[in-house]
Every structure is written in C-alpha cells, then in structure tokens.
Design an enzyme around this catalytic site. Structure first.
Site, PDB file in Angstrom:
ATOM      1  N   LYS A 180      62.004  54.180  18.841  1.00 37.25           N
ATOM      2  CA  LYS A 180      61.025  54.982  19.582  1.00 37.25           C
ATOM      3  C   LYS A 180      60.939  56.346  18.900  1.00 37.25           C
ATOM      4  O   LYS A 180      61.787  57.203  19.088  1.00 37.25           O
ATOM      5  CB  LYS A 180      61.431  55.180  21.041  1.00 37.25           C
ATOM      6  CG  LYS A 180      60.313  55.839  21.882  1.00 37.25           C
ATOM      7  CD  LYS A 180      60.819  56.738  22.988  1.00 37.25           C
ATOM      8  CE  LYS A 180      60.849  58.179  22.630  1.00 37.25           C
ATOM      9  NZ  LYS A 180      59.534  58.807  22.317  1.00 37.25           N
ATOM     10  N   GLY A 238      70.169  64.388  25.175  1.00 36.02           N
ATOM     11  CA  GLY A 238      71.258  63.653  24.544  1.00 36.02           C
ATOM     12  C   GLY A 238      72.369  63.313  25.518  1.00 36.02           C
ATOM     13  O   GLY A 238      72.912  62.194  25.494  1.00 36.02           O
ATOM     14  N   GLU A 255      73.156  63.354  18.130  1.00 39.02           N
ATOM     15  CA  GLU A 255      73.111  64.595  17.361  1.00 39.02           C
ATOM     16  C   GLU A 255      72.188  65.524  18.120  1.00 39.02           C
ATOM     17  O   GLU A 255      71.015  65.221  18.317  1.00 39.02           O
ATOM     18  CB  GLU A 255      72.610  64.324  15.943  1.00 39.02           C
ATOM     19  CG  GLU A 255      72.911  65.471  14.981  1.00 39.02           C
ATOM     20  CD  GLU A 255      71.920  66.607  15.095  1.00 39.02           C
ATOM     21  OE1 GLU A 255      72.308  67.664  15.670  1.00 39.02           O
ATOM     22  OE2 GLU A 255      70.789  66.460  14.654  1.00 39.02           O
ATOM     23  N   CYS A 289      67.704  71.362  13.081  1.00 43.36           N
ATOM     24  CA  CYS A 289      68.935  71.502  13.866  1.00 43.36           C
ATOM     25  C   CYS A 289      69.989  72.296  13.112  1.00 43.36           C
ATOM     26  O   CYS A 289      70.890  72.867  13.720  1.00 43.36           O
ATOM     27  CB  CYS A 289      69.472  70.130  14.271  1.00 43.36           C
ATOM     28  SG  CYS A 289      69.704  69.003  12.892  1.00 43.36           S
ATOM     29  N   GLU A 390      69.678  77.415  21.656  1.00 46.71           N
ATOM     30  CA  GLU A 390      68.885  76.959  20.522  1.00 46.71           C
ATOM     31  C   GLU A 390      67.405  77.216  20.783  1.00 46.71           C
ATOM     32  O   GLU A 390      66.832  76.719  21.752  1.00 46.71           O
ATOM     33  CB  GLU A 390      69.115  75.464  20.278  1.00 46.71           C
ATOM     34  CG  GLU A 390      68.447  74.970  19.017  1.00 46.71           C
ATOM     35  CD  GLU A 390      68.773  73.522  18.686  1.00 46.71           C
ATOM     36  OE1 GLU A 390      68.963  73.213  17.506  1.00 46.71           O
ATOM     37  OE2 GLU A 390      68.845  72.704  19.624  1.00 46.71           O
TER      38      GLU A 390
END
Length: 487
Positions: A180, A238, A255, A289, A390
């Site tokens: 996906k 995640g 990750e 990232c 982030e």
C-alpha cells in the site's frame, strides 16, 4: 511503458492484472508545485480489494518460495533493467507528484535500480551455517524460511527507494508482497510495479492496492493472512501498526522518523559543515527521516557558522522541481505545508529568533504551489517544540553549547535516535560521538541524511522497532531461522 489511459487513471495490481477497485471511486494525485495540475487518478479501494490481493499473494507464496534464490534473483535483475530503461519517465513522474527536484528524483530512481541488483545477488549468498553437534553421527545446520505474505506500507517522501528497499529483500528471500503506497505518490508507485510486471514475476507474487491508511493500511495490519508488516511513516501511525501486529502475533518492522542533530565543534571546517547542514537539512524540502533538524554549535564558532549558514540559505532557488536551476521544490502536500508553517509559528511563539525565511513562498511561475521558504531559527532552547518534534520541512534550529559533553547531552535529549553527524578534526571528539550518540546511523564530517544501500539502516529509541533495513541485515526481518538436525 505506460499505464495511463486518456483520463490518466491508474489501477490496482492484483494477481498479475491491473484492476479497478470495487468501489468505482478514484482520487486525484496532484502536483504540489501546482495544485491545479492533476498527475493522475488512483483507486480509492476497499477491504474487499485488499482481501483479493492478499488471497493472491497467499496462493503464490509456496510456488515462489520453492524457486531457488538464483531464479528469484533473475526476476529482480530483469526488473532493475526495466526500471533503468524508464528512469527519465519515472523520475519526471516523481517530481510532478511529490515535488522533489528532477536531479534528486533521478538519483533516487537510480538508487532503486542499484537496490534491485544488490538483492538479486543475495539469491546466491549463504542462508545458514553448519553447527557442530554433540552427536558425532549427526549433522546440524541452520537455514532460513520466508515469513510468507508481507504487507508493505510506504510513505510519500521516497516513492521509489523505500518501496524497492522493502520489496526487493522480501521477494529475494521467498516472500510474496502486498504493498500500500502513500496516496500522494501512488502514480509513481504504479510505474515501479509495472517494472516488476514486465519482468515477468508470477501472478500474485507482487500486488499493489491504493487507498486510505485507515482502510487499506489498517486492513493489512488486521488481516491474519499477512505474516509480516514493514512500515515507514510517522511515529504515531507506526505505533498503531506495531500494536495491531503484536495483538495477532505478526512480525513487524517500523521506521518512524527522527529529530536529527549535527554537532559543529570549535575545530570544524565551517564551510564543509555549512554545506552539509544545508544539504542534509533542506534538500527534498527537509522531507527526509534522516534530515538535519537541529544544529548544535560550539559557542566559539557559533556566530561565524550562523552567518555563513544564513548567507548560503538565502541563495537557495525555490521552484518547480522540473525547472532548471531549482534547488528546492515544494512541500509534498498542502497538509505538509500547513504543518511546517504551524511549527514556524510555534518557534516564534516559544521565543526563538527567526533569522531567515519563515514564510510561505510565492513563486510567480507557480503561484498555486505549496512552497515554503527555507527557515533558520537562532537562540533555540532544546525544550522548544521546534527542537523536539519532527517537522518534516526545511526548518533548522540553531543551539549554542560550550563543549562536546553538552553537545552530546543536547543531541541525545529527544525521543528519536535515527541519524546524527559531527564536524570535527579532533579524534577524541569523534570517538566520544561514536560511543555516546544514541542514533542508529552516525556520520563524521558528513551530512546526517544518507545511508548506503548495502549498510544496515534503522534507529534507536522511538525512531524504529529496533530492527534494521537494507544490506544483508534485511534477512533478519524477512526470514526466520530454522535449525536442522539430521541423524
């Protein structure tokens, strides 16, 4: 090679065929440099569509795993050649769909080619060891078994490299795949899947279903026929993926990003450090990232470094990534643009000094694009949101420290631990950084962004589920060790 119809509609790939979703609905994938330009339409799929893909992958897994590693590798070699033949088209599509500059998109696609060839070669490498038995008349050794059906959930920021570095090892080690891709980059993903189709992979070995994360992503997490899940994305999503997989006993690999520091010591080559900070922090509009986010600078060189950095940042040319000379493209979506702008507002509210950028960029050639100025904050404290969370955008936070010990303390004082770098000519500082930095990737006198495909990649703390991707380390996730005792 073309999947596009005259209406630019891209289909799901299930059991070797391109098929429309059962919903009959599609959604637009737009160009973030010009929101009025539609790159293509993708399927808005349902659980019914996903289940067909998983069934196909389940039916294909035994014949696929029974092929030799060399036979599976030959398919990957063919896919690599086809991807390379279509590098211009796929890179152009990536730039139109995701926004990164064409040279970056072309480099990423070339990296996808190299990853495929690397893992094709893995089919000829050892998968076990002979272990001495206490029984002199016995043979004991290890081999590896594939997980079975692997669900692959990928983000929009590397729409070729990340899907390929997940699918290639999954396939070479004998698994079948249901992917996906992120909707924002699903047209690019469809063109990558087309390369696998043209390479002649057996029906059902690789399948792609597009749609929302809440439906298709969650469906992958919940389906008991998915034996393993590999995910790259936000830490919030995640953790949901990990919890769902754990609840039903599926293997998972996560990750989940970083808040990556660069330390600039008093003995650093400042020009090199400035160049690497800009490249690591602002290329791809900061949407990596491993992108540099915090710049931790020794007080003795802080002012000189800051002045050099700001002068270089102001030279950056922003615009459509397909235009010659563009150094930085748009944010990948309007949501991402708004997120970046909200963090810039937070930085000002918290008392950091905005010394460069900080505004939405109005490009006269592309007035409807999601552009933001590269932004630098001065006098940042490490407890501020812009130093802890982030942002995933072109925002650099400068933090002043008095020594290497304080620099490492500040660098480690976040929940993430993906990548980090230091600029110094002092061996003692290098060794302290290597030993004490809590990150899965540490780089000396080089930017924080970047990992070679043959090396393990992954983070510490909340940046990952403590597994590693890429290189030979990938075998640890995509297989299980089987110990064999022969009397």
């Amino acid at each position: 090679m073309s999947l596009q119809t005259k209406k630019e509609t891209f289909l799901n790939f299930v059991n070797g065929e391109w098929v429309a979703s059962s919903t009959g609905e599609v959604e637009e994938s737009i160009n973030p440099a010009n929101k009025d330009e539609i790159v293509g339409y993708i399927q808005k799929s349902s659980l019914k569509d996903l289940e067909k893909a998983i069934t196909a992958a389940k039916q294909a897994k035994n014949p696929w795993r029974k092929l030799s590693g060399a036979e599976r590798g030959n398919y990957l070699y063919k896919a690599a050649d086809i991807l390379e033949e279509n590098i211009e088209d796929i890179a152009t599509t990536m730039t139109k769909e995701m926004g990164k500059t064409f040279p970056e998109a072309k480099g990423e696609t070339a990296r996808g080619v190299a990853i495929l060839r690397y893992y094709a070669g893995e089919g000829m490498r050892k998968v076990g060891d002979v272990i001495p038995s206490t029984d002199s008349e016995a043979l004991m050794f290890t081999t590896r078994s594939p997980l079975g059906v692997v669900g692959v959930i990928t983000p929009w920021n590397f729409p070729v490299a990340i899907p390929v570095w997940k699918m290639a090892p999954a396939l070479i080690y004998g698994n079948t795949v249901v992917i996906k891709p992120a909707s924002e980059a699903a047209v690019t993903a469809a063109k990558v899947i087309k390369c696998f189709e043209e390479a002649g992979l057996p029906n059902g070995v690789i399948n792609m279903v597009t749609g929302s994360g809440s439906v298709i992503g969650q469906g992958i997490v919940d389906n008991t026929d998915i034996d393993g899940i590999t995910f790259t994305g936000s830490d919030m999503v995640g953790k949901q993926v990990g919890q769902g997989a754990l609840a039903r006993g599926a293997k998972y690999q996560l990750e989940m990003g970083g808040k990556n520091p660069v330390i600039v010591a008093e003995d650093a080559d400042l020009d090199l450090a400035v160049e690497a900070t800009i490249s690591g922090g602002l290329r791809s509009t900061g949407q990596k990232c491993t992108a540099t986010s915090r710049v931790i600078v020794h007080a003795d060189v802080y002012e000189e470094f800051r002045n050099k950095l700001v002068a270089k940042v102001k030279e950056i040319k922003i615009g459509n990534g397909l235009q010659d000379g563009t150094w930085m493209g748009p944010c990948a979506s309007e949501n991402q643009l708004n997120t970046v702008l909200s963090y810039i507002s937070k930085g000002k509210e918290e008392g950091a000094d905005l010394i460069c950028g900080g505004n939405r960029y109005q490009d006269s050639d592309n007035p409807n694009g999601f552009f933001v100025e590269p932004t630098v904050f001065d006098n940042v404290k490490n407890n501020m949101a812009i130093a802890q969370e982030e942002i995933f955008g072109p925002v650099l936070a400068l933090i002043k420290v008095d020594n290497i010990e304080e620099a490492l303390e500040v660098a480690n004082d976040v929940k993430f631990g993906l990548s980090a770098s230091i600029f110094t000519t002092n061996i003692s500082k290098m060794l302290s950084f290597i030993e004490d930095m809590e990150a899965g990737l540490v780089r000396i006198n080089a930017e924080s962004a970047g990992v070679e495909l043959q090396a393990p990649f992954g983070g510490m703390k909340q940046s990952s589920s403590h597994s590693r991707e890429q290189g030979q380390a990938a075998i640890e996730f995509f297989t299980s060790i089987k110990t064999v005792f022969v009397k």
